[in-house]
Design a protein around this motif. Structure first.
Motif, PDB file in Angstrom:
ATOM      1  N   SER A  13       0.831  -1.197   0.000  1.00  0.00           N
ATOM      2  CA  SER A  13       0.000   0.000   0.000  1.00  0.00           C
ATOM      3  C   SER A  13       0.870   1.252   0.000  1.00  0.00           C
ATOM      4  O   SER A  13       0.565   2.238  -0.686  1.00  0.00           O
ATOM      5  CB  SER A  13      -0.932   0.012   1.213  1.00  0.00           C
ATOM      6  OG  SER A  13      -1.832  -1.084   1.187  1.00  0.00           O
ATOM      7  N   ALA A  14       1.953   1.222   0.771  1.00  0.00           N
ATOM      8  CA  ALA A  14       2.866   2.368   0.807  1.00  0.00           C
ATOM      9  C   ALA A  14       3.548   2.565  -0.541  1.00  0.00           C
ATOM     10  O   ALA A  14       3.707   3.690  -1.009  1.00  0.00           O
ATOM     11  CB  ALA A  14       3.903   2.169   1.910  1.00  0.00           C
ATOM     12  N   SER A  18      -2.010   3.378  -2.586  1.00  0.00           N
ATOM     13  CA  SER A  18      -3.440   3.133  -2.397  1.00  0.00           C
ATOM     14  C   SER A  18      -3.659   1.671  -2.057  1.00  0.00           C
ATOM     15  O   SER A  18      -2.840   0.808  -2.383  1.00  0.00           O
ATOM     16  CB  SER A  18      -4.239   3.485  -3.662  1.00  0.00           C
ATOM     17  OG  SER A  18      -3.999   2.555  -4.693  1.00  0.00           O
ATOM     18  N   PHE A  19      -4.791   1.399  -1.398  1.00  0.00           N
ATOM     19  CA  PHE A  19      -5.157   0.015  -1.125  1.00  0.00           C
ATOM     20  C   PHE A  19      -5.506  -0.717  -2.420  1.00  0.00           C
ATOM     21  O   PHE A  19      -5.275  -1.920  -2.547  1.00  0.00           O
ATOM     22  CB  PHE A  19      -6.348  -0.035  -0.165  1.00  0.00           C
ATOM     23  CG  PHE A  19      -6.047   0.474   1.218  1.00  0.00           C
ATOM     24  CD1 PHE A  19      -4.797   0.293   1.791  1.00  0.00           C
ATOM     25  CD2 PHE A  19      -7.021   1.147   1.956  1.00  0.00           C
ATOM     26  CE1 PHE A  19      -4.513   0.757   3.068  1.00  0.00           C
ATOM     27  CE2 PHE A  19      -6.748   1.619   3.231  1.00  0.00           C
ATOM     28  CZ  PHE A  19      -5.497   1.419   3.790  1.00  0.00           C
ATOM     29  N   ALA A  20      -6.065   0.017  -3.390  1.00  0.00           N
ATOM     30  CA  ALA A  20      -6.441  -0.607  -4.659  1.00  0.00           C
ATOM     31  C   ALA A  20      -5.212  -1.110  -5.409  1.00  0.00           C
ATOM     32  O   ALA A  20      -5.214  -2.211  -5.971  1.00  0.00           O
ATOM     33  CB  ALA A  20      -7.217   0.391  -5.519  1.00  0.00           C
ATOM     34  N   GLU A  21      -4.134  -0.303  -5.419  1.00  0.00           N
ATOM     35  CA  GLU A  21      -2.911  -0.719  -6.099  1.00  0.00           C
ATOM     36  C   GLU A  21      -2.289  -1.924  -5.399  1.00  0.00           C
ATOM     37  O   GLU A  21      -1.821  -2.867  -6.044  1.00  0.00           O
ATOM     38  CB  GLU A  21      -1.919   0.447  -6.140  1.00  0.00           C
ATOM     39  CG  GLU A  21      -0.683   0.183  -6.976  1.00  0.00           C
ATOM     40  CD  GLU A  21      -1.004   0.015  -8.449  1.00  0.00           C
ATOM     41  OE1 GLU A  21      -0.282  -0.770  -9.107  1.00  0.00           O
ATOM     42  OE2 GLU A  21      -1.968   0.630  -8.933  1.00  0.00           O
ATOM     43  N   ALA A  22      -2.292  -1.901  -4.072  1.00  0.00           N
ATOM     44  CA  ALA A  22      -1.775  -3.044  -3.324  1.00  0.00           C
ATOM     45  C   ALA A  22      -2.621  -4.284  -3.581  1.00  0.00           C
ATOM     46  O   ALA A  22      -2.097  -5.397  -3.702  1.00  0.00           O
ATOM     47  CB  ALA A  22      -1.751  -2.713  -1.828  1.00  0.00           C
ATOM     48  N   LEU A  58       1.923   8.356   4.023  1.00  0.00           N
ATOM     49  CA  LEU A  58       2.527   7.807   5.224  1.00  0.00           C
ATOM     50  C   LEU A  58       2.658   8.871   6.307  1.00  0.00           C
ATOM     51  O   LEU A  58       3.041  10.009   6.043  1.00  0.00           O
ATOM     52  CB  LEU A  58       3.914   7.245   4.907  1.00  0.00           C
ATOM     53  CG  LEU A  58       3.977   5.907   4.166  1.00  0.00           C
ATOM     54  CD1 LEU A  58       5.384   5.654   3.663  1.00  0.00           C
ATOM     55  CD2 LEU A  58       3.535   4.765   5.066  1.00  0.00           C
ATOM     56  N   THR A  59       2.349   8.478   7.538  1.00  0.00           N
ATOM     57  CA  THR A  59       2.634   9.330   8.686  1.00  0.00           C
ATOM     58  C   THR A  59       4.113   9.190   9.024  1.00  0.00           C
ATOM     59  O   THR A  59       4.824   8.373   8.433  1.00  0.00           O
ATOM     60  CB  THR A  59       1.788   8.900   9.887  1.00  0.00           C
ATOM     61  OG1 THR A  59       2.150   7.550  10.243  1.00  0.00           O
ATOM     62  CG2 THR A  59       0.297   8.956   9.565  1.00  0.00           C
ATOM     63  N   ILE A 135      10.073  -1.623  -8.482  1.00  0.00           N
ATOM     64  CA  ILE A 135       9.679  -2.201  -7.198  1.00  0.00           C
ATOM     65  C   ILE A 135       8.202  -1.977  -6.934  1.00  0.00           C
ATOM     66  O   ILE A 135       7.462  -2.901  -6.595  1.00  0.00           O
ATOM     67  CB  ILE A 135      10.544  -1.615  -6.062  1.00  0.00           C
ATOM     68  CG1 ILE A 135      12.026  -1.985  -6.279  1.00  0.00           C
ATOM     69  CG2 ILE A 135      10.062  -2.115  -4.706  1.00  0.00           C
ATOM     70  CD1 ILE A 135      12.973  -1.338  -5.308  1.00  0.00           C
ATOM     71  N   GLY A 136       7.735  -0.739  -7.127  1.00  0.00           N
ATOM     72  CA  GLY A 136       6.349  -0.417  -6.824  1.00  0.00           C
ATOM     73  C   GLY A 136       5.356  -1.159  -7.689  1.00  0.00           C
ATOM     74  O   GLY A 136       4.252  -1.475  -7.239  1.00  0.00           O
TER      75      GLY A 136
END
Length: 307
Positions: A13-14, A18-22, A58-59, A135-136
């Motif tokens: 996700s990072a 997005s959660f969709a991409e993950a 990211l926090t 990587i992403g």
């Protein structure tokens, strides 16, 4: 001990934003990824992401946690992939991005031999002249030239990335001899427009002795594809600047000739890129070794050199 799955959901996700991409990377639903990350945050007692309708951010705690776990996660995944092989043979889907010309003309013809050696590998090859997020986007390797080298990615040089000027024998016979770069200004230029930017890129010519000269072609037409430019040049319509990997078969057939054969454009190197890890997955390791071996055996480095 946090679950491996939750940490993987967080890392992907990072990387994807997005959660969709993950979810696409992990073959899950976005809701399942989001729920897994939320459980991880609850167990850690910190918020890892600032959520918005458009993107995850990211926090500070999330950045620190990502730095701590991302490399270890990849090492574990690679170790599992290397163990999960058929009788010790490399196995799995091999996701590779490669430039269209080099990929179609020189890498795909090697596919039969590669699969003969490694029958348990499933190629998933993408042909694109744009740089990918190795990587992403979950690529195991990439082949191409002129790419920026992101952190965590290494490059092994395969060949020089040279471009040369070409034209048909009929076109050259009908015009005064082109002896110096300045003579190009009177030639009809078949210019290549970048499909990514839409612009015609400016180039500088380099002599084999290291001298530099201008590249100023009178624009007669523009193309967004090297093959189209060579076909146009073959019809005697002008002078085109094309990459050596694509020019090689045209020059070998005699349909096109080099213009100013002592001059070329230096565009860096053609390289193979992969993530920098001590423990590469077996499928990636054998692919990298195979490509380097084949480039050496077929002397593609010499064939792609304009010098």
């Amino acid at each position: 001990m946090e679950s491996f799955g939750s940490i993987e959901c967080f890392v992907r996700s990072a990387e994807g934003g997005s959660f969709a991409e993950a979810a696409r990377h992990l073959s899950l639903t976005p809701a399942a990824v989001g729920k897994s990350v939320a459980k991880l945050e609850a167990r850690l007692g910190v918020r890892l992401f600032q959520r918005s309708t458009r993107r995850l951010t990211l926090t500070e705690a999330g950045k620190l946690f990502l730095d701590e776990v991302s490399s270890s996660l990849t090492t574990i995944q690679n170790a599992v992939a290397n163990l999960a092989s058929a009788e010790g043979r490399p196995v799995g889907t091999l996701k590779v991005s490669m430039g269209t010309v080099v990929g179609c003309l020189y890498i795909v013809p090697l596919l039969g031999e590669f699969l003969k050696r490694y029958p348990d590998i499933i190629p998933d090859w993408h042909f694109d002249n744009r740089q990918v997020d190795l990587i992403g986007q979950g690529f195991d390797a990439a082949l191409g030239g002129g790419f920026e080298l992101p952190q965590g990615v290494v490059a092994r040089k395969l060949a020089p990335a040279h471009r040369v000027l070409v034209a048909s024998p009929d076109y050259l016979a009908a015009w005064p001899a082109v002896l110096q770069p300045e003579d190009l200004e009177r030639c009809d230029g078949i210019l290549i427009r970048s499909p990514q930017t839409g612009r015609v890129r400016s180039w500088q010519l380099t002599h084999r002795n290291g001298e530099h000269g201008p590249l100023k072609l009178k624009s007669r037409m523009t193309m967004s594809d090297s093959q189209a430019a060579c076909i146009a040049a073959d019809q005697g319509l002008g002078v085109a600047l094309v990459s050596m990997p694509f020019a090689v078969p045209w020059l070998a057939s005699g349909k096109l000739l080099r213009v100013l054969p002592d001059w070329y454009v230096n565009d860096g190197n053609i390289s193979i890129y992969y993530a920098e890890h001590k423990l590469l997955p077996g499928k990636t390791r054998v692919f990298v070794d195979f490509i380097i071996e084949q480039f050496a055996e077929q002397q593609l480095g010499q064939r792609f050199s304009a010098i």
